[in-house]
Design a protein around this motif. Structure first.
Motif, PDB file in Angstrom:
ATOM      1  N   LYS A   1     -80.106  -7.311  50.707  1.00 42.80           N
ATOM      2  CA  LYS A   1     -79.010  -7.798  49.882  1.00 42.80           C
ATOM      3  C   LYS A   1     -78.237  -6.648  49.244  1.00 42.80           C
ATOM      4  O   LYS A   1     -77.008  -6.607  49.302  1.00 42.80           O
ATOM      5  CB  LYS A   1     -79.545  -8.717  48.771  1.00 42.80           C
TER       6      LYS A   1
ATOM      7  N   SER B   1     -70.165  -4.395  41.867  1.00 46.79           N
ATOM      8  CA  SER B   1     -70.970  -3.382  42.544  1.00 46.79           C
ATOM      9  C   SER B   1     -71.373  -2.252  41.599  1.00 46.79           C
ATOM     10  O   SER B   1     -72.290  -1.507  41.910  1.00 46.79           O
ATOM     11  CB  SER B   1     -70.195  -2.814  43.734  1.00 46.79           C
TER      12      SER B   1
ATOM     13  N   LYS C   1     -77.773 -13.437  43.227  1.00 41.55           N
ATOM     14  CA  LYS C   1     -77.155 -12.125  43.384  1.00 41.55           C
ATOM     15  C   LYS C   1     -78.025 -11.081  42.690  1.00 41.55           C
ATOM     16  O   LYS C   1     -78.765 -11.409  41.756  1.00 41.55           O
ATOM     17  CB  LYS C   1     -75.748 -12.132  42.767  1.00 41.55           C
TER      18      LYS C   1
ATOM     19  N   TYR D   1     -63.686  -4.709  54.387  1.00 42.44           N
ATOM     20  CA  TYR D   1     -63.257  -5.442  53.184  1.00 42.44           C
ATOM     21  C   TYR D   1     -61.742  -5.450  53.009  1.00 42.44           C
ATOM     22  O   TYR D   1     -61.232  -5.712  51.931  1.00 42.44           O
ATOM     23  CB  TYR D   1     -63.939  -4.910  51.914  1.00 42.44           C
TER      24      TYR D   1
ATOM     25  N   ARG E   1     -76.133  -4.707  51.607  1.00 42.54           N
ATOM     26  CA  ARG E   1     -75.194  -5.512  52.377  1.00 42.54           C
ATOM     27  C   ARG E   1     -75.444  -5.363  53.880  1.00 42.54           C
ATOM     28  O   ARG E   1     -74.548  -5.048  54.654  1.00 42.54           O
ATOM     29  CB  ARG E   1     -73.753  -5.138  52.040  1.00 42.54           C
TER      30      ARG E   1
ATOM     31  N   TYR F   1     -66.767 -13.853  45.323  1.00 35.37           N
ATOM     32  CA  TYR F   1     -67.650 -12.837  45.889  1.00 35.37           C
ATOM     33  C   TYR F   1     -67.207 -11.460  45.429  1.00 35.37           C
ATOM     34  O   TYR F   1     -66.039 -11.243  45.104  1.00 35.37           O
ATOM     35  CB  TYR F   1     -67.630 -12.882  47.423  1.00 35.37           C
TER      36      TYR F   1
ATOM     37  N   HIS G   1     -72.820 -12.559  52.297  1.00 36.16           N
ATOM     38  CA  HIS G   1     -72.807 -11.988  50.964  1.00 36.16           C
ATOM     39  C   HIS G   1     -73.788 -12.681  50.031  1.00 36.16           C
ATOM     40  O   HIS G   1     -73.968 -13.829  50.015  1.00 36.16           O
ATOM     41  CB  HIS G   1     -71.425 -12.022  50.313  1.00 36.16           C
TER      42      HIS G   1
END
Ligand code: HEC
Length: 510
Positions: A501, A209, A165, A324, A504, A254, A510
């Motif tokens: 990444k 985020s 990540k 989402y 997104r 996630y 993800h």
């Protein structure tokens, strides 16, 4: 008399044979650690060995693994001892292994304080870097996505999960290893920043985020561990269990960026959790961000306050729709369902057959509709579902069951593999997103397992893994499939483009 003595010796012999535990202490403990929890060598717990068959473990103990410190024991252990040791390793230890807040804190190391002024040379686009996870010899390579050159290659913890990540600015990479190590790596200086062992067995990590938090989801012990993303200081541990105290392993965690929350699927309890890190949402569902007394360490007080969606089955993996609001969840028995995160309810079962690999789902637009496509781990097909009607739109046949699916906004093609099949593991299939038809099948290295595509930032090239030891990272032209470059790699199980990444990209999972 003589006979009597012989009987006695025979009777006594089994008592003298070393128990598997004694064999472990004598031959294995120095490297694999006390309680089989791992030290310089990996943990040897049932949870860590579940990808190996008993015969493979026996063979490993007998002959070792070439080019590693794991030497064979055929000269010191006989066949019965090897078999007994293997059976013993596949059982949980008599005393349940402990890994608590004190162990986590004690494992925390800061290797380098990141210099805020550090930059990459101006000729390198920091957002077009690729992070390549090489499982063959446990390394990470950083590849320049413009020149297809390896900028750095560093050793990692044993058995990293795919799917590292990134921090929101793309500077830091967070890696999780099977044995519970979380590492923060600085792409600008190509140094490890910090490491911490959050558990003995870990599923994966997510990064918030806003770049402040890393949440690790674990299977042993059954916890979520929250870390400060800047230096991985442990902040808090949350035991994972339902209201009645039934504990559960974590299937996946996630980040749901637009919701300012983490979403967590549980493996043993039919619940989906949402944990907010929105400083403003504290009143709606008390979030953990308010009550830290920073620098005070952390306690097992269960303060993280998840919002629970009750389900009628456990989820193995899941995927968010572009808004989402919805989660598509898949269970091990192959059922897929749509869950509304706002009203906290399952809406419908998804019309997918086989075993969808939602963790590698992608979405794209076609004739004004948003479609989701995902590989099928069993069926040799790509399932396509309309996200407005939840109806199946197409099943696209591929040469065999595959694992990954990728695309990019710029290209009309989605790329998939058939790596789970017997005779087509070396094929790559290109699907036209407009017609939902197969347009091309590539076989760049006949006979070698080939899978996992990632696009460059601009979508013009794809990087593709030949997942062998030694293997290769192939660079192909995204339109023609023509080979442009090849870099030697040790079983590159995954590669991740920083730009795709952190933005997104709809063509990546993800
Ligand atoms: C000198 C150190 C050392 C000793 C002693 C040692 N091992 Fe290992 N072992 C390793 C290392 C290092 C690895 C990881 C190899 C690799 O990189 O693939 C390993 C890997 C393994 C694995 C595979 C784990 C996995 O998840 O893939 C098993 C099983 C194993 N060892 C069993 C044993 C047993 C049983 C003994 C004692 C009889 C033993 N080892 C003794 C260093 C050691």
């Amino acid at each position: 008399m003589w006979r009597f003595l012989m009987v006695l010796t025979l009777l006594a012999a089994p008592a003298q044979a070393a128990t598997p535990e004694q064999l472990y202490q004598q031959h294995c403990l120095t490297c694999h650690g006390s309680g089989r929890m791992g030290a310089m060598a990996p943990a040897l717990l049932p949870q860590s060995l579940d990808r190996l068959r008993p015969q493979q473990i026996e063979q490993l103990i007998r002959s070792g693994r070439t080019a590693t410190q794991m030497a064979g024991f055929a000269d010191r252990l006989n066949e019965d001892e090897i078999r007994a040791l293997t059976q013993w390793l596949l059982q949980p230890p008599a005393q349940a292994p402990k890994w608590d807040a004190a162990d986590i804190t004690a494992s925390h190391v800061i290797h380098h304080q990141p210099d805020p002024q550090a930059r990459l040379p101006a000729s390198i686009d920091p957002l077009n870097l690729f992070v390549v996870v090489e499982a063959g010899d446990h390394h990470l390579s950083v590849v320049d996505g413009d020149r297809f050159r390896v900028l750095a290659r560093v050793p990692t913890r044993y058995a990293l999960h795919g799917g590292p990540k990134f921090s929101p600015d793309g500077r830091f990479v967070y890696l999780a290893s099977r044995d519970g190590w979380v590492s923060q790596f600085d792409l600008y200086t190509q140094q490890m920043v910090a490491e911490v062992r959050v558990a003995l067995n870990t599923r994966n990590v997510a990064v918030s985020s806003d770049g402040r938090w890393v949440l690790a989801g674990n299977t042993l012990p059954e916890t979520l561990v929250l870390l400060d993303a800047n230096g991985l200081r442990p902040v808090r541990t949350l035991p994972v269990c339902d209201a009645r105290g039934n504990t559960s392993r974590v299937s996946a965690v996630y980040d749901a960026a637009p919701r300012n929350s983490f979403v967590v699927a549980l493996k043993d309890v039919p619940e989906l959790w949402e944990i907010s890190y929105d400083p403003k949402a504290g009143k709606i569902y008390p979030a953990f961000v308010h009550d830290y007394k920073m620098g005070e360490g952390f306690a097992l007080d269960g303060y993280l306050n998840p919002r629970v969606t009750a389900l009628d089955g456990v989820l193995d993996d899941f995927f968010f729709d572009p808004s989402y609001r919805y989660v598509f969840g898949a269970s091990r028995d192959g059922r897929a369902q749509v869950i509304n995160l706002d009203i906290r309810r399952k809406l419908v079962d998804l019309p997918l057959v086989g075993m969808p690999h939602l963790g590698s789902g992608i979405t794209f637009e076609r004739s004004g509709r948003t479609l989701m496509a995902s590989p099928d781990l069993k069926g040799g097909q790509i399932d396509v579902v309309d996200l407005a009607s939840w109806q199946a739109v197409a099943q696209i046949k591929t040469p065999g069951p595959g694992f990954f699916l990728r695309s990019h906004e710029r290209t009309p093609y989605a790329w998939t593999d058939s790596m789970m099949s017997k005779d087509a593991r070396d094929t790559i299939t290109l699907i036209d997103k407009r017609t939902l038809a197969v347009v091309k099948t590539l076989r760049p290295r006949p006979g070698r397992t080939t899978a996992h595509v990632e696009f460059t930032r601009d979508g013009r090239y794809v990087l593709l893994s030949v997942m062998e030891t030694p293997g290769e990272l192939l660079v192909l032209d995204a339109d023609s499939g023509r080979e442009v470059a090849s870099l030697p790699m040790m079983k590159p199980i995954g590669k991740y483009n920083v730009y795709n990444k952190i933005n997104r990209s709809e063509g990546t999972s993800h």
